[in-house]
Write a protein that holds these residues in place. Structure first.
Motif, PDB file in Angstrom:
ATOM      1  N   VAL A  52       0.873  -1.182   0.000  1.00 56.84           N
ATOM      2  CA  VAL A  52       0.000   0.000   0.000  1.00 56.84           C
ATOM      3  C   VAL A  52       0.907   1.228   0.000  1.00 56.84           C
ATOM      4  O   VAL A  52       1.593   1.502   0.978  1.00 56.84           O
ATOM      5  CB  VAL A  52      -0.909   0.032   1.253  1.00 56.84           C
ATOM      6  CG1 VAL A  52      -1.870   1.208   1.184  1.00 56.84           C
ATOM      7  CG2 VAL A  52      -1.676  -1.273   1.397  1.00 56.84           C
ATOM      8  N   TYR A 399      -4.106   9.657   9.873  1.00 55.25           N
ATOM      9  CA  TYR A 399      -2.777   9.589  10.476  1.00 55.25           C
ATOM     10  C   TYR A 399      -1.722   9.082   9.506  1.00 55.25           C
ATOM     11  O   TYR A 399      -1.964   8.129   8.765  1.00 55.25           O
ATOM     12  CB  TYR A 399      -2.786   8.584  11.640  1.00 55.25           C
ATOM     13  CG  TYR A 399      -3.413   9.051  12.925  1.00 55.25           C
ATOM     14  CD1 TYR A 399      -3.457  10.385  13.270  1.00 55.25           C
ATOM     15  CD2 TYR A 399      -3.936   8.118  13.814  1.00 55.25           C
ATOM     16  CE1 TYR A 399      -4.024  10.796  14.467  1.00 55.25           C
ATOM     17  CE2 TYR A 399      -4.504   8.517  15.014  1.00 55.25           C
ATOM     18  CZ  TYR A 399      -4.543   9.851  15.331  1.00 55.25           C
ATOM     19  OH  TYR A 399      -5.100  10.241  16.513  1.00 55.25           O
ATOM     20  N   ASP A 402       3.867   8.624  11.974  1.00 60.12           N
ATOM     21  CA  ASP A 402       4.332   9.412  13.124  1.00 60.12           C
ATOM     22  C   ASP A 402       3.159   9.869  13.984  1.00 60.12           C
ATOM     23  O   ASP A 402       3.250   9.905  15.216  1.00 60.12           O
ATOM     24  CB  ASP A 402       5.176  10.601  12.667  1.00 60.12           C
ATOM     25  CG  ASP A 402       4.406  11.548  11.775  1.00 60.12           C
ATOM     26  OD1 ASP A 402       3.832  11.089  10.779  1.00 60.12           O
ATOM     27  OD2 ASP A 402       4.367  12.758  12.088  1.00 60.12           O
TER      28      ASP A 402
END
Ligand SMILES: Cc1cc2nc3c(=O)[nH]c(=O)nc-3n(C[C@H](O)[C@H](O)[C@H](O)COP(=O)(O)OP(=O)(O)OC[C@H]3O[C@@H](n4cnc5c(N)ncnc54)[C@H](O)[C@@H]3O)c2cc1C
Length: 417
Positions: A52, A399, A402
């Motif tokens: 992905v 998100y 990190d």
């Protein structure tokens, strides 16, 4: 010590499990046959396929960086690179972000963009003053840039009507320059520097797979374990009717959780409000390509269905083992049949030859204007009975790795109390 189950061994679950293990017994329950979630890679004829996208790491948060480099040796295990991104338009490469490289566009286009800018010069609106993403893009960049790039590119990647996308959700994830910043960048020919991945770290061997393999070391992970039921008991949670835990950290898809919970009607009812949240799939084709010095190539034009090429072969020399040329991932947003999109490769630069492909049903999350408020309510009600949410699909937040680590830090502290 408390017994805590972390459901899902993606980057969020693995990070949280490492942190919570400092003060509790942690068992990870992972549906797949190995940890990693979205950041998993495979070797195809010995070249590295990010199944992905193409995961690179960086953070603007010092605490996240400190924690991350506590798990790895930056000097010996990672490379540091500067992003070189471009946009393909009319068979020409234009710099990225486009608003900093207007001087590379045809004169008539620049003239139209300047007309928009001059008409817009009294505009003092900040991003948060716009009602939605489309209004922001039109209002901030003008009609010409909107129609040339922002509309076609974002419509491809998000696969939806941009006027249904709230802006708060994207703030900080996209460049949002004002008129003066745009003019300044073009006149002084400034490149990008602000975005989190303008420079990035990348493992010398095995990319993001290396990251999850290291984070998984020493953790108690039950793979091929799909959590299907969560029953609230007086003294904790019963998972799948057999395994007992004091508290649960859920990093799976929050849309599916309500139907799995028994014994906690208030939480199940609150979860019913998020079952219809939208998400996007991605279909990726891993290819051999002619060499290039690019790291990312953005594809706004509607004549090609793909929206981005990620030149993962340039991230580390070990990524191209087994192939004569370099390698890359061509990303198509949405659900596509491989046979329908493979002919599209001929429309793209680099004489692409397909090596492998992957379909990921859940890649991009899409919030609506109520999502954050609903999630806040669900989190408060659930925390009271030892159920916590984390990660891209657990918290329904856009998100990067990190930010997932940052959220894991906050949750771990909350559970520690
Ligand atoms: C195309 C693309 C490119 C990206 N590029 C970058 C990048 O370059 N850099 C970056 O920092 N971030 C990038 N990201 C973001 C990054 O992928 C995510 O932030 C991160 O992988 C999210 O991790 P997670 O653990 O929250 O979710 P996931 O990786 O989805 O992990 C959840 C895990 O839970 C498991 N699970 C789900 N339900 C159950 C259940 N019922 N029982 C047991 N297990 C279950 C799943 O199998 C999975 O392993 C990118 C994302 C995409 C889509």
């Amino acid at each position: 010590m408390k017994n805590i189950a972390v459901v899902g061994a993606g980057i969020s679950g693995l990070s949280a499990a490492r942190m919570i293990s400092q003060f509790a017994n942690v068992t990870m329950l992972e549906r797949a046959d190995r940890p990693g979630g979205l950041v998993k890679c495979t070797r195809e004829h010995d070249s590295l396929f990010h199944r992905v996208g193409g995961h690179v790491f960086n953070s603007k948060n010092k605490a996240v960086l400190d924690w991350f480099w506590g798990q790895f040796d930056q000097e010996t295990e990672f490379l540091k690179a500067k992003r070189k991104a471009a946009i393909l338009m009319d068979d020409k490469l234009i710099g990225y972000p486009l608003e900093n490289f207007l001087w590379q566009l045809p004169k008539a286009t620049v003239s139209a963009i300047l007309d928009d800018m001059l008409a817009n010069q009294g505009n003092t609106k900040k991003p948060e003053d716009y009602p939605h993403f489309e209004a922001f893009l039109r209002g901030n960049f003008g009609e010409t840039l909107y129609n040339l790039y922002f509309k076609p590119y974002n419509s491809k990647i998000w696969n939806l009507d941009l006027s249904t996308v709230p802006l708060a959700w994207l703030d900080g994830k996209l460049p949002m320059p004002n008129l003066k910043q745009m003019l300044l960048s073009n006149i002084s020919k400034e490149e990008e520097g602000e975005m989190v991945h303008a420079t990035f770290y990348y493992a010398k061997e095995n990319g993001s797979q290396f990251i999850v393999d290291r984070l998984a070391e020493g953790l108690n992970i039950k793979t091929n374990y799909s959590v299907n039921t969560l029953e609230r008991k007086a003294d904790g949670w019963l998972v799948n009717g057999v395994d007992q835990f004091d508290e649960i950290v859920w990093t799976g898809d929050i849309r599916q959780l309500g139907a799995q919970i028994t014994g906690a009607p208030t939480v199940a009812e609150a979860l019913a409000g998020v079952t219809k949240l939208r998400s996007n799939a991605t279909t990726n084709i891993f290819c051999e390509t002619d060499p290039t010095d690019l790291s990312w190539l953005y594809l706004p034009e509607t004549k090609v269905k793909a929206h981005r090429i990620i030149y993962t072969g340039n991230f580390a020399p070990s990524n191209n083992r087994g192939h004569q040329r370099s390698t890359c991932v061509v990303e198509f947003s949405g659900t596509h049949n491989y046979d329908d999109i493979a002919p599209q490769l001929a429309l793209l630069p680099g004489n692409l030859t397909p090596i492998a492909h992957n379909y990921e049903a859940n890649s991009y999350i899409i919030q609506d204007e109520y999502t954050r408020a609903r999630l806040a309510d669900i989190k408060t009600k659930s925390a009271a009975i030892g159920l916590h949410y984390l990660g891209r699909f657990g918290e329904w937040e856009y998100y990067n790795m990190d930010k997932a680590i940052e959220a894991a830090m906050e949750l771990s502290e909350k559970i520690r109390g």
